[in-house]
Design an enzyme around this catalytic site. Sequence first.
Site, PDB file in Angstrom:
ATOM      1  N   TYR A  14       0.893  -1.208  -0.074  1.00 43.98           N
ATOM      2  CA  TYR A  14      -0.268   0.094  -0.036  1.00 43.98           C
ATOM      3  C   TYR A  14       0.810   1.071   0.217  1.00 43.98           C
ATOM      4  O   TYR A  14       0.358   2.100   0.499  1.00 43.98           O
ATOM      5  CB  TYR A  14      -0.616   0.316   1.253  1.00 43.98           C
ATOM      6  N   TYR A 141     -13.118  -7.177   5.875  1.00 38.37           N
ATOM      7  CA  TYR A 141     -11.946  -7.557   4.968  1.00 38.37           C
ATOM      8  C   TYR A 141     -12.225  -8.849   5.025  1.00 38.37           C
ATOM      9  O   TYR A 141     -11.600  -9.250   6.161  1.00 38.37           O
ATOM     10  CB  TYR A 141     -10.798  -6.205   5.839  1.00 38.37           C
ATOM     11  N   ASP A 242     -14.355 -15.563   9.388  1.00 36.65           N
ATOM     12  CA  ASP A 242     -13.580 -15.360   9.017  1.00 36.65           C
ATOM     13  C   ASP A 242     -12.389 -14.885  10.721  1.00 36.65           C
ATOM     14  O   ASP A 242     -12.434 -13.723  10.327  1.00 36.65           O
ATOM     15  CB  ASP A 242     -13.081 -14.274   8.179  1.00 36.65           C
ATOM     16  N   LYS A 271      -2.723 -15.849   9.850  1.00 33.35           N
ATOM     17  CA  LYS A 271      -2.288 -15.192  10.978  1.00 33.35           C
ATOM     18  C   LYS A 271      -1.367 -15.388  11.795  1.00 33.35           C
ATOM     19  O   LYS A 271      -0.019 -15.756  11.944  1.00 33.35           O
ATOM     20  CB  LYS A 271      -2.749 -13.753  11.695  1.00 33.35           C
TER      21      LYS A 271
END
Length: 426
Positions: A14, A141, A242, A271
């Site tokens: 990003y 997201y 999620d 993660k």
Amino acid sequence: MDLAFDRRHIWHPYTSTLTPLTCYPVRAAHGVELELEDGTKLVDGMSSWWSTIHGYNHPHLNQAAHNQIDQVSHVMFGGITHTPAIELCKKLLAFAPDNLEHVFLADSGSVAVEVSLKMALQYWHAKGEKRPKFLTLRDGYHGDTFAAMSVTDPDNSMHSLYKGFLPEHIFAASPKTGYWQEWDEKDLDDFKAKLEQHHDEIAAVILEPIVQGAGGMRIYHPRFLQGVRSLCDQYGILLILDEIATGFGRTGKMFACEHASIQPDILCVGKALTGGYMTLSATLASKQVADTVCGGEAGCFMHGPTFMGNPLACAVATASMELLATNQWQTQTQQIETTFSRLLPELTAHPLVADVRWLGAIGVVETHKPVNMEVIQALFVEKGVWIRPFGKLIYMMPPYISSEENIKQLVQAIEAALKQSECFIN
């Protein structure tokens, strides 16, 4: 360290190649601290994007990596299995909701989401139905790959520019009732209406339980999740949760769905799975989902990443699960939550602050103006902390081993930033 080369040639996430942001060179990391090339030490408030829950250079994880690399660092998972994968999956299933019986190991969080969506599509194909749509929430997201992006909010997210190229799914209004607020049943109205209208074309519902992460760091009421589970049962729709950001203790529960006492049909984790040491993810499914998928025309689940079940990653993940099994994370995340609950409300007196919220080892300061990333990052480094905000959100997801003093230092750095107008964009 050749920072000039980095600035000219390395494309960081990003960032723009036209106006690259300053990168801070890390040479070591221990416990909760990152050490820069010049010796500066920073208290890490991000757990390296929410993954390094046990801190850096943990001896138990280090030893697991050393032991495994002397045996086999990688081998294909097709037609081959190994102890690290078996031991990891045993521990995963022991932690997971008890209706989940099958584990599909993958490479990253985004891939775990891709896998879950493919499972749902194959599930309905095996049942003789074509259900091409997914129902999800605004402000959510789910990752940066194409299918994951397609179930991420197409208008209010970093992926909005891909609208028109991605498959178009169904988005319901995200819940407005916060975790600590009195539940408002109207929060479910739009979700219920969307499900009633489109249920015969929906393969699954996918959402982030309790905490919507990179889509806005919103922490919502468990009753919404209970209502979603009930409605999915009513219409016979699969529920995918999620938990890539929330899994393994981050919200004060092993999995965030435990706040609502519900179980998914498919669960995505990643993660923190390896304690932040390397990339690994998993998609867990119920026996009914797995057997239905495999009873279809293909006769198997049609997916197989090259690095699936990587032994080195599995060995470290198993060691991470062993640390979680000691249950120290419960006391640690409670201590962090207590400190956030004491310190964050004090920031609401500042006119730039729109809201503060917290849950477990998550603390969020939402501002009225977006941050000036270059300026605010430099200030945080000057204050001896590493916090990486985005938009109007300054959030903390520190390692569980963070002390009360570590949390105080993080919050004090945010307070200092609020007092400097140049840290924000007018």
